[in-house]
Scaffold this active site. Sequence first.
Site, PDB file in Angstrom:
ATOM      1  NE  ARG A   1     -34.184  -2.244  -6.745  1.00  0.00           N
ATOM      2  CZ  ARG A   1     -34.665  -1.395  -5.851  1.00  0.00           C
ATOM      3  NH1 ARG A   1     -35.775  -1.678  -5.178  1.00  0.00           N
ATOM      4  NH2 ARG A   1     -34.032  -0.250  -5.598  1.00  0.00           N
TER       5      ARG A   1
ATOM      6  CE  LYS B   1     -30.774  -3.058  -5.419  1.00  0.00           C
ATOM      7  NZ  LYS B   1     -29.634  -2.291  -5.989  1.00  0.00           N
TER       8      LYS B   1
ATOM      9  CG  HIS C   1     -32.809  -3.268 -14.089  1.00  0.00           C
ATOM     10  ND1 HIS C   1     -33.438  -3.661 -12.919  1.00  0.00           N
ATOM     11  CD2 HIS C   1     -32.070  -2.180 -13.765  1.00  0.00           C
ATOM     12  CE1 HIS C   1     -33.070  -2.856 -11.941  1.00  0.00           C
ATOM     13  NE2 HIS C   1     -32.248  -1.948 -12.421  1.00  0.00           N
TER      14      HIS C   1
ATOM     15  NE  ARG D   1     -35.521  -0.399 -10.564  1.00  0.00           N
ATOM     16  CZ  ARG D   1     -36.098   0.052  -9.450  1.00  0.00           C
ATOM     17  NH1 ARG D   1     -37.393  -0.118  -9.264  1.00  0.00           N
ATOM     18  NH2 ARG D   1     -35.391   0.689  -8.538  1.00  0.00           N
TER      19      ARG D   1
ATOM     20  CG  HIS E   1     -33.569   4.948  -6.938  1.00  0.00           C
ATOM     21  ND1 HIS E   1     -33.644   5.633  -8.144  1.00  0.00           N
ATOM     22  CD2 HIS E   1     -33.386   3.649  -7.263  1.00  0.00           C
ATOM     23  CE1 HIS E   1     -33.518   4.786  -9.142  1.00  0.00           C
ATOM     24  NE2 HIS E   1     -33.351   3.571  -8.635  1.00  0.00           N
TER      25      HIS E   1
ATOM     26  CE1 TYR F   1     -33.671   4.827 -15.118  1.00  0.00           C
ATOM     27  CE2 TYR F   1     -33.612   5.595 -12.845  1.00  0.00           C
ATOM     28  CZ  TYR F   1     -33.544   4.564 -13.763  1.00  0.00           C
ATOM     29  OH  TYR F   1     -33.346   3.291 -13.328  1.00  0.00           O
TER      30      TYR F   1
END
Length: 302
Positions: free
Chosen positions: A148, A172, A246, A249, A272, A281
């Site tokens: 990110r 995150k 992004h 990514r 994730h 994806y």
Amino acid sequence: MDLARALKEYVAYLAVERGSAANTVEAYGRDLLRYTTYLAQQGISQPAQVMRSDVERYLQALSSLELASSSVERATSAIKGFHRFMVAEQICDSHPAVDIPLPKKPDRLPDVISPQQAAALLDQPFLQTSASQRDRTILEVLYGCGLRVSELCGLDLQNVLLTDEVLRVYGKGSKERIVPIMGTAACALQEYLEQWRSGLVRSHVTHENASAVFLNVRGGRISRQSVHSLVEKYGRVAGLMGLHPHTLRHSFATHMLQGGADLRVVQELLGHSDISTTQLYTHVDRTHVRMAYMGAHPRAHS
């Protein structure tokens, strides 16, 4: 206690007691400031005055601004959390947003570029200057590691372990993960650190900024806005209009899966928490799947 004071306490609670990431705290604070400003314009300054209808009208007004669905969802979450906090802290007794549902996310597939377009982006000529070689390295690391933008900007020298071919990344919620760095991304990063980064170092910057891997021309830590701008710039040169960090990514994840990587491995690499996010994806390149079917199945052709 009025809404303005309650908002300050809630933001402090998120930052200190919840330990939320700085970007999350900033975004929630911005969303709720817009919300409380709207309420003030309706003559509502006290938490107990807020009714469910007020929240619904605000969210309808927000939706009419044609914001991204993710922005409306975040604003709704912020409002629900704010009112839940005020009840828990006995600032008021009512929770007008308690049963307001989060907006449904549309089934939007992420943008990706092809491996050939990635090659055009990364193999274009870069000037032999510190800033240009920094930019080249940023592009290589974004695509080569699937980071990110906030993770790339927050990368510090002590978290680059090129001998072990890994980066220590904080995602995150400040969650740590180890990401491999190999091939052209590792070569670019090593060359940048050994030959070019020193050209961006300035003696007056703080120690915190001095430890950043990627520096701006003033010697401070590069900003997310700068990364967005340089990705768009080099994308335009390579014929990729409106390229977003992004997207690199997303492309990293898609190309890894197309190359045979296990879904759980890609989930770990991306950081994730829920594999359903990563599973998105697997549906990105429907053309790839169709061509594989057409070429392999004996009854694919009528």
